[in-house]
Scaffold this motif. Structure first.
Motif, PDB file in Angstrom:
ATOM      1  N   GLY A  21      35.323  12.434   1.782  1.00  0.00           N
ATOM      2  CA  GLY A  21      34.657  13.568   2.184  1.00  0.00           C
ATOM      3  C   GLY A  21      35.409  15.003   1.657  1.00  0.00           C
ATOM      4  N   VAL A  22      36.651  14.943   1.441  1.00  0.00           N
ATOM      5  CA  VAL A  22      37.425  16.191   0.925  1.00  0.00           C
ATOM      6  C   VAL A  22      37.300  15.986  -0.856  1.00  0.00           C
ATOM      7  CG1 VAL A  22      39.610  17.052   0.414  1.00  0.00           C
ATOM      8  CG2 VAL A  22      38.974  16.245   2.532  1.00  0.00           C
ATOM      9  N   GLN A  23      37.230  14.692  -1.199  1.00  0.00           N
ATOM     10  CA  GLN A  23      36.913  14.498  -2.530  1.00  0.00           C
ATOM     11  C   GLN A  23      35.419  14.947  -3.057  1.00  0.00           C
ATOM     12  OE1 GLN A  23      39.452  13.824  -4.816  1.00  0.00           O
ATOM     13  NE2 GLN A  23      40.617  14.033  -3.086  1.00  0.00           N
ATOM     14  N   HIS A  24      34.635  14.672  -2.252  1.00  0.00           N
ATOM     15  CA  HIS A  24      33.357  15.236  -2.430  1.00  0.00           C
ATOM     16  C   HIS A  24      33.134  16.562  -2.425  1.00  0.00           C
ATOM     17  CE1 HIS A  24      31.805  11.069  -1.134  1.00  0.00           C
ATOM     18  NE2 HIS A  24      31.676  11.146  -2.284  1.00  0.00           N
ATOM     19  N   LEU A  25      33.863  17.161  -1.452  1.00  0.00           N
ATOM     20  CA  LEU A  25      33.869  18.639  -1.165  1.00  0.00           C
ATOM     21  C   LEU A  25      34.544  19.347  -2.692  1.00  0.00           C
ATOM     22  CD1 LEU A  25      33.850  21.472   0.288  1.00  0.00           C
ATOM     23  CD2 LEU A  25      35.927  20.973   1.016  1.00  0.00           C
ATOM     24  N   VAL A  26      35.790  18.743  -3.246  1.00  0.00           N
ATOM     25  CA  VAL A  26      36.208  19.256  -4.498  1.00  0.00           C
ATOM     26  C   VAL A  26      35.381  19.144  -5.689  1.00  0.00           C
ATOM     27  CG1 VAL A  26      38.453  18.814  -6.067  1.00  0.00           C
ATOM     28  CG2 VAL A  26      38.728  18.952  -3.410  1.00  0.00           C
ATOM     29  N   SER A  27      34.711  17.968  -5.795  1.00  0.00           N
ATOM     30  CA  SER A  27      33.442  17.573  -6.786  1.00  0.00           C
ATOM     31  C   SER A  27      32.453  18.616  -6.488  1.00  0.00           C
ATOM     32  CB  SER A  27      33.100  16.397  -6.654  1.00  0.00           C
ATOM     33  OG  SER A  27      34.182  15.240  -7.114  1.00  0.00           O
ATOM     34  N   ALA A  28      31.927  18.997  -5.432  1.00  0.00           N
ATOM     35  CA  ALA A  28      30.851  19.822  -5.312  1.00  0.00           C
ATOM     36  C   ALA A  28      31.268  21.316  -5.716  1.00  0.00           C
ATOM     37  CB  ALA A  28      30.527  19.827  -3.884  1.00  0.00           C
ATOM     38  N   LEU A  29      32.452  21.755  -5.339  1.00  0.00           N
ATOM     39  CA  LEU A  29      32.962  23.033  -5.414  1.00  0.00           C
ATOM     40  C   LEU A  29      33.052  23.138  -7.007  1.00  0.00           C
ATOM     41  CD1 LEU A  29      35.480  23.690  -2.650  1.00  0.00           C
ATOM     42  CD2 LEU A  29      33.241  24.759  -2.930  1.00  0.00           C
ATOM     43  N   ASN A  30      33.744  22.154  -7.498  1.00  0.00           N
ATOM     44  CA  ASN A  30      33.641  22.416  -8.993  1.00  0.00           C
ATOM     45  C   ASN A  30      32.510  22.129 -10.051  1.00  0.00           C
ATOM     46  OD1 ASN A  30      36.752  22.621  -9.660  1.00  0.00           O
ATOM     47  ND2 ASN A  30      36.881  20.452  -8.988  1.00  0.00           N
ATOM     48  N   ALA A  31      31.507  21.394  -9.388  1.00  0.00           N
ATOM     49  CA  ALA A  31      30.224  21.448  -9.873  1.00  0.00           C
ATOM     50  C   ALA A  31      29.471  22.923  -9.487  1.00  0.00           C
ATOM     51  CB  ALA A  31      29.362  20.307  -9.308  1.00  0.00           C
ATOM     52  N   ALA A  32      29.544  23.403  -8.536  1.00  0.00           N
ATOM     53  CA  ALA A  32      28.786  24.775  -8.164  1.00  0.00           C
ATOM     54  C   ALA A  32      29.550  25.671  -9.197  1.00  0.00           C
ATOM     55  CB  ALA A  32      29.228  25.149  -6.684  1.00  0.00           C
TER      56      ALA A  32
END
Length: 124
Positions: free
Chosen positions: A105-116
């Motif tokens: 979940g944290v890794q998905h958050l990091v990826s989503a923040l970078n993508a955003a």
């Protein structure tokens, strides 16, 4: 510090017990600077998708709330400029994300923040 080192385990144990001292240095979360509202929005979206269908948002587990605060919220490079209320709201969502998706979940958050951030920088 390697997560498998005894020092790391000790630090997380102290953290959960609310005894870990703040660590000096730069933020460890590998994401660009972002406004709190944007980070909260991404975390909320991911947590809502991860939490089983309930009528209201469940309360985060207190130990996970402390972990979310120390290892994610406080490690965001923009966190020093956020209000206490913004940090607390983000910690709630991150704790729920950790509870239901763990480290993934944290890794998905990091990826989503970078993508955003990339979308915002590209204007798309």
């Amino acid at each position: 510090m390697d997560a498998d080192e005894p020092r790391a385990r000790e630090w997380v144990t102290e953290l959960v017990r609310e005894q870990a001292p703040p660590r000096p240095g730069r933020a460890a979360l590998a994401v660009p600077r972002q406004p709190a509202a944007q980070v909260i929005d991404v975390a909320r979206r991911l947590a809502v998708a991860a939490v089983p269908r309930v009528r209201r948002r469940p309360d985060p587990v207190p130990d996970l709330l402390r972990v979310a605060r120390a290892l994610v919220v406080d490690e965001h490079p923009s966190a020093p400029g956020w209000s206490a209320a913004e940090c607390a709201e983000l910690a709630d969502w991150v704790a729920l994300l950790i509870e239901h998706r763990g480290e993934d979940g944290v890794q998905h958050l990091v990826s989503a923040l970078n993508a955003a951030a990339n979308v915002r920088a590209d204007g798309r």
